[in-house]
Design a protein around this motif. Structure first.
Motif, short mmCIF file in Angstrom:
data_model
loop_
_atom_site.label_atom_id
_atom_site.label_comp_id
_atom_site.label_asym_id
_atom_site.label_seq_id
_atom_site.Cartn_x
_atom_site.Cartn_y
_atom_site.Cartn_z
N SER A 1 0.84 -1.37 -0.53
CA SER A 1 0.13 0.04 -0.14
C SER A 1 0.83 1.12 -0.40
O SER A 1 0.46 2.14 -0.98
CB SER A 1 -1.34 -0.37 0.93
OG SER A 1 -1.81 1.32 1.13
N THR B 1 1.25 -1.24 5.20
CA THR B 1 0.30 -0.30 5.16
C THR B 1 1.66 0.56 5.88
O THR B 1 2.65 0.00 6.85
CB THR B 1 -1.14 0.03 5.23
OG1 THR B 1 -0.30 0.21 6.93
CG2 THR B 1 -1.83 -0.48 5.46
N LEU C 1 -1.42 5.50 7.78
CA LEU C 1 -2.74 5.57 8.47
C LEU C 1 -3.62 6.52 9.40
O LEU C 1 -4.86 6.78 9.46
CB LEU C 1 -2.69 4.39 9.38
CG LEU C 1 -2.13 2.79 9.53
CD1 LEU C 1 -2.01 2.38 11.20
CD2 LEU C 1 -3.25 2.34 8.34
N ASN D 1 -8.17 3.92 5.19
CA ASN D 1 -8.04 2.80 6.14
C ASN D 1 -9.59 2.68 6.88
O ASN D 1 -9.57 1.34 7.72
CB ASN D 1 -6.80 3.39 6.48
CG ASN D 1 -5.94 3.42 5.74
OD1 ASN D 1 -4.83 2.01 4.87
ND2 ASN D 1 -5.23 4.65 5.32
#
Length: 281
Positions: free
Chosen positions: A67, A147, A152, A157
């Motif tokens: 990601s 990730t 985040l 997310n």
């Protein structure tokens, strides 16, 4: 490959690849790439069940989604040295009309790449969809995702995190590269996310931490524990504590090398700290 020394040698070569790729075009993201080298080597060389060759659908094998696509140098190096495409192609990194763009994309048809990850915050959603597809197809293999911690901070997310637990997506292992750094500074200074473990648990995920995220043995042990927790009704999150710039002393303990290429002298210094193992491209 399961011998720890072999995995460590492999990782050293990946670090050399990262440094040389970014230096050659004076562009790219060495810090996070170096920090995730051990994890991706362990994943592709030990943990994942992979088929020979590359099938975009990933049928009857474990699959991985990156990601935080700006750490493409480490991804490209591990893919090439795992047999997905020629190692010599690493020399084309970030050059026009090549398959190894700064952020991975799919339209170039690069083996190993299943999603474009230039825009942060989307990989977990894609991984969840792939995990549900495996369930629908009675494919018992796992889906992995990586990730960034700064990533985040993006809201998509948390929609995905809520969805995965609500729909019992328990064939997914999402790993967070928890290095505490992002492009503008520390994650605490930019937008403090507090206790990530507690947050994921509040969203009804099964969460574990690997405190030595640059130690291959610790990674393998922790990820095998994560694998043992799949299939039990909850998605699994691994918080991987890494050091940005790991393996190069002047790149560690700072966000400064998030997206900065080394000079000729700095490259020589960094390569000197990581003696060649498998042979440069």
């Amino acid at each position: 490959m399961s011998n720890i020394q072999q995995l460590q040698d492999f990782t050293t070569q990946v670090r050399r690849d990262i440094l040389r790729m970014v230096h050659a075009v004076n562009s790219g993201h060495p810090g996070g790439s170096l920090g995730c080298a051990e994890f991706l080597v362990a994943l592709y060389q030990d943990l994942m069940k992979r088929n020979e060759g590359f099938d975009m659908n990933g049928t009857n094998e474990d699959i991985f989604f990156l990601s935080n696509g700006h750490i493409s140098p480490v991804f490209y190096s591990v893919l090439a040295r795992s047999g997905y495409f020629p190692v010599s192609e690493l020399a084309t990194f970030r050059k026009l009309n090549t398959r190894l763009q700064g952020h991975p994309t799919t339209h170039e048809g690069l083996p190993g790449i299943r999603m474009a990850s230039g825009s942060l915050g989307q990989g977990l959603s894609v991984a969840i969809g792939a995990a549900q597809a495996k369930k629908l197809n009675n494919d018992n293999h796992l889906v992995y995702a990586l990730t960034g911690d700064g990533e985040l901070q993006e809201g998509q997310n948390w929609e995905a995190i809520m969805y995965a637990s609500a729909k019992n997506v328990d064939n997914l292992i999402a790993t967070v590269d928890y290095n505490g750094q992002q492009i503008d500074g520390s994650t605490k200074d930019v937008l403090n996310m507090g206790n990530l473990k507690a947050k994921f648990e509040a969203f009804d995920w099964d969460v574990l931490e690997i405190t030595e995220g640059n130690n291959i043995e610790a990674i393998i042990a922790g990820m095998n524990e994560a694998k043992s927790r799949t299939g039990k009704g909850k998605p699994v999150c691994v918080i991987l504590h890494t050091e940005m710039g790991n393996g190069v002393d002047f790149m560690m303990h700072t966000h400064a090398w998030h997206g900065k290429a080394p000079s000729d002298e700095q490259l020589a210094n960094a390569l000197g700290q990581n003696a060649a193992t498998l042979g440069d491209y």
